[in-house]
Design an enzyme around this catalytic site. Structure first.
Site, PDB file in Angstrom:
ATOM      1  N   HIS A 275      53.083  17.764 143.449  1.00  0.00           N
ATOM      2  CA  HIS A 275      52.267  18.129 142.284  1.00  0.00           C
ATOM      3  C   HIS A 275      52.552  17.133 141.167  1.00  0.00           C
ATOM      4  CE1 HIS A 275      50.417  20.430 139.066  1.00  0.00           C
ATOM      5  NE2 HIS A 275      49.753  21.037 140.033  1.00  0.00           N
ATOM      6  N   ASP A 331      47.840  25.048 147.532  1.00  0.00           N
ATOM      7  CA  ASP A 331      46.884  24.767 148.609  1.00  0.00           C
ATOM      8  C   ASP A 331      47.477  25.011 150.003  1.00  0.00           C
ATOM      9  OD1 ASP A 331      44.914  24.179 146.838  1.00  0.00           O
ATOM     10  OD2 ASP A 331      45.190  22.017 146.907  1.00  0.00           O
TER      11      ASP A 331
HETATM   12  N1  ACO Z   1      53.896  14.308 151.029  1.00  0.00           N
HETATM   13  C1  ACO Z   1      54.885  13.401 151.142  1.00  0.00           C
HETATM   14  N2  ACO Z   1      55.416  12.730 150.102  1.00  0.00           N
HETATM   15  C2  ACO Z   1      54.934  13.027 148.886  1.00  0.00           C
HETATM   16  C3  ACO Z   1      53.903  13.969 148.691  1.00  0.00           C
HETATM   17  C4  ACO Z   1      53.398  14.624 149.812  1.00  0.00           C
HETATM   18  N3  ACO Z   1      52.414  15.519 149.707  1.00  0.00           N
HETATM   19  N4  ACO Z   1      53.618  14.029 147.380  1.00  0.00           N
HETATM   20  C5  ACO Z   1      54.432  13.172 146.763  1.00  0.00           C
HETATM   21  N5  ACO Z   1      55.229  12.566 147.666  1.00  0.00           N
HETATM   22  C6  ACO Z   1      56.279  11.557 147.408  1.00  0.00           C
HETATM   23  C7  ACO Z   1      55.688  10.184 147.609  1.00  0.00           C
HETATM   24  O1  ACO Z   1      55.976   9.686 148.887  1.00  0.00           O
HETATM   25  C8  ACO Z   1      56.345   9.368 146.534  1.00  0.00           C
HETATM   26  O2  ACO Z   1      57.575   8.895 147.039  1.00  0.00           O
HETATM   27  P1  ACO Z   1      58.056   7.392 146.760  1.00  0.00           P
HETATM   28  O3  ACO Z   1      58.266   7.341 145.263  1.00  0.00           O
HETATM   29  O4  ACO Z   1      59.293   7.304 147.567  1.00  0.00           O
HETATM   30  O5  ACO Z   1      56.935   6.512 147.204  1.00  0.00           O
HETATM   31  C9  ACO Z   1      56.661  10.354 145.421  1.00  0.00           C
HETATM   32  O6  ACO Z   1      56.673  11.658 146.031  1.00  0.00           O
HETATM   33  C10 ACO Z   1      55.625  10.348 144.324  1.00  0.00           C
HETATM   34  O7  ACO Z   1      54.333  10.423 144.928  1.00  0.00           O
HETATM   35  P2  ACO Z   1      53.004  10.350 144.107  1.00  0.00           P
HETATM   36  O8  ACO Z   1      51.845  10.353 145.013  1.00  0.00           O
HETATM   37  O9  ACO Z   1      53.120   9.193 143.148  1.00  0.00           O
HETATM   38  O10 ACO Z   1      53.094  11.712 143.309  1.00  0.00           O
HETATM   39  P3  ACO Z   1      52.100  12.206 142.227  1.00  0.00           P
HETATM   40  O11 ACO Z   1      52.853  13.154 141.402  1.00  0.00           O
HETATM   41  O12 ACO Z   1      51.404  11.075 141.565  1.00  0.00           O
HETATM   42  O13 ACO Z   1      50.982  12.937 143.101  1.00  0.00           O
HETATM   43  C11 ACO Z   1      49.792  14.555 144.282  1.00  0.00           C
HETATM   44  C12 ACO Z   1      50.745  14.278 143.115  1.00  0.00           C
HETATM   45  C13 ACO Z   1      48.515  13.733 144.136  1.00  0.00           C
HETATM   46  C14 ACO Z   1      49.444  16.033 144.233  1.00  0.00           C
HETATM   47  C15 ACO Z   1      50.524  14.209 145.607  1.00  0.00           C
HETATM   48  O14 ACO Z   1      51.696  14.960 145.693  1.00  0.00           O
HETATM   49  C16 ACO Z   1      49.646  14.442 146.822  1.00  0.00           C
HETATM   50  O15 ACO Z   1      48.809  13.592 147.159  1.00  0.00           O
HETATM   51  N6  ACO Z   1      49.835  15.611 147.519  1.00  0.00           N
HETATM   52  C17 ACO Z   1      49.036  15.920 148.689  1.00  0.00           C
HETATM   53  C18 ACO Z   1      47.671  16.443 148.298  1.00  0.00           C
HETATM   54  C19 ACO Z   1      47.757  17.812 147.671  1.00  0.00           C
HETATM   55  O16 ACO Z   1      48.358  18.730 148.189  1.00  0.00           O
HETATM   56  N7  ACO Z   1      47.073  17.964 146.540  1.00  0.00           N
HETATM   57  C20 ACO Z   1      46.967  19.245 145.847  1.00  0.00           C
HETATM   58  C21 ACO Z   1      47.573  19.119 144.483  1.00  0.00           C
HETATM   59  S1  ACO Z   1      47.687  20.689 143.680  1.00  0.00           S
HETATM   60  C22 ACO Z   1      46.092  21.159 143.345  1.00  0.00           C
HETATM   61  O17 ACO Z   1      45.183  20.365 143.226  1.00  0.00           O
HETATM   62  C23 ACO Z   1      45.883  22.616 143.255  1.00  0.00           C
END
Ligand code: ACO
Length: 392
Positions: A275, A331
């Site tokens: 998140h 989700d």
């Molecule tokens: N699975 C695995 N690793 C993850 C995930 C994930 N779902 N989310 C974050 N990470 C890790 C990344 O690998 C990254 O690690 P690194 O720094 O070693 O490369 C670190 O956490 C940061 O990742 P970002 O993508 O930069 O995190 P951000 O906070 O920008 O993104 C987001 C948040 C877009 C929700 C992301 O977690 C994601 O894409 N999740 C999957 C999709 C999802 O479930 N979305 C629903 C969000 S909640 C909603 O809309 C109700």
């Protein structure tokens, strides 16, 4: 020409400074709001001061609509307004019949909302606050209902529109979708999902709505911007993908192998985890999880609950190794909830939209009629080529 060039050069100089901010506007306060407060440290959030934990126990989605849109001030005239969509059902059905059944329901939903807007919002439509509030209230009651009609159309069901309308959005959604009146437990679960998804501060789709509202576009166009943004797999689209991966995993014993393989791909993000704001956990998860358990037990199908649980446990185990947690978000848990309620996967994000419409409309009203909110217009950090002559 010279002036423009000099101006451009000056701008380039101004914007060429390396930004110290985290990417994704993470630390940026992008505006003021009275609608929602996120409290990451206490793992709670509030709709106009009411804790989500309390609302989830005591409120209905209809209460939440009035809290979000009008700060809990249900004027008599507002209560009698509600759905206008039923009056325009012929236009909606005509548009629906021209659509391609291969399109995603979120795209059809955007088209239908525009159709609805075209019916009620003409060239000379007034944009006074009272008229816009009427549209906001009608939209909030009607998007879920539209999602239900769409499902019937995708499945070529008859009648396309079920004849009754109830005063509960949750009941309308399930009645249109399933073709029968839902029982109390099903209605309660749908209502809970609507409450939890209704609003969440400046998330991507709400910010898209605020941006559009700041340009003083009409409410229907702004909502279409929200729908287009919510559809993305990093945002609302994740609930559909979370269910798809659970179906691929098939049973809890396969979770480790599946996740290890899935996360080997560079940049992979497991749907239903992570998140942009919460690092300790999404406050909506502990609220919804016990209900998914109960629904699974009542349906005698605990497989999806167990897979979601195994995913959470394994992601937590991996987090210990890496010293950084990526907790589940809502989700992950609405996916099995909708699945067990018999909702087809492509309708999970439209159901998210059926709830978030309340927050979108509240934010639209907050921005559109406040003359102190300027048009949102950030600057870019330019990283392209320096000005150069064009040689023809
Ligand atoms: N699975 C695995 N690793 C993850 C995930 C994930 N779902 N989310 C974050 N990470 C890790 C990344 O690998 C990254 O690690 P690194 O720094 O070693 O490369 C670190 O956490 C940061 O990742 P970002 O993508 O930069 O995190 P951000 O906070 O920008 O993104 C987001 C948040 C877009 C929700 C992301 O977690 C994601 O894409 N999740 C999957 C999709 C999802 O479930 N979305 C629903 C969000 S909640 C909603 O809309 C109700």
């Amino acid at each position: 020409m010279v002036i423009v060039f000099v101006l451009n050069k000056r701008r380039i100089k101004m914007t060429n400074k390396k930004s110290q901010q985290r990417p994704g506007l993470r630390d940026v306060i992008a505006g003021e709001t009275k609608i929602c407060l996120l409290d990451e440290t206490r793992q709670d959030f509030y709709y106009r001061g009411y804790s989500i934990k309390e609302l989830a126990q005591k409120a209905t989605f209809e209460d939440v609509i009035y809290i979000l849109l009008f700060d809990d001030d249900p004027l008599e005239e507002r209560l009698s307004l509600q759905s206008q969509l039923f009056l325009h059902r012929d236009a909606i059905v005509n548009t629906l019949r021209t659509q391609n059944r291969n399109a995603h329901p979120m795209d059809i939903l955007a088209t239908l909302i525009r159709t609805f807007g075209n019916e009620v919002y003409s060239l000379d439509a007034t944009e006074d606050q009272e008229s816009v509030e009427k549209f906001a209230l009608s939209l909030t009651f009607d998007v879920g209902y539209l999602a239900g009609i769409m499902k019937r159309w995708y499945e070529r069901r008859r009648p396309l529109i079920m004849p009754e309308i109830y005063d509960s959005v949750a009941k309308n959604i399930l009645y249109q979708m399933k073709g029968r009146k839902p029982d109390e437990f099903e209605e309660h679960l749908m209502d809970l999902a609507l409450i939890l998804y209704a609003e969440h501060e400046f998330n991507a789709s709400t910010f898209a709505v605020r941006l559009a509202a700041s340009a003083h576009t009409d409410i229907f166009s702004a909502i279409v911007c929200g729908i287009g943004t919510l559809r993305g797999s990093r945002h609302g689209g994740a609930n559909e993908n979370a269910m798809r991966i659970m179906l691929e995993i098939k049973n809890p014993e396969n979770v480790r192998k599946y996740v290890n393989r899935f996360l080997k791909t560079p940049g992979a993000r497991l749907p239903g985890f992570g998140h942009a704001v919460y690092t300790q956990g999404d406050p909506r998860v502990p609220i919804i999880k016990p209900w998914v358990k109960e629904l699974s037990e009542r349906k005698r199908d605990t497989r999806w609950y167990e897979i979601a649980l195994a995913l959470e446990e394994y992601m937590a185990e991996r987090a210990k190794e890496k010293n950084r947690g990526i907790p589940a978000n809502i989700d992950l848990w609405t996916a099995p909830l909708y699945y067990l309620l018999g909702i087809p996967i492509p309708f999970y994000t439209p159901l998210f939209a059926s709830a978030r419409i309340a927050g979108w409309c509240a934010h639209y009203l907050e921005v559109r009629h406040n003359p102190k909110v300027p048009i949102l217009r950030p600057r870019a950090q330019y990283i392209g080529p320096q000005p150069r002559p064009f040689l023809s």
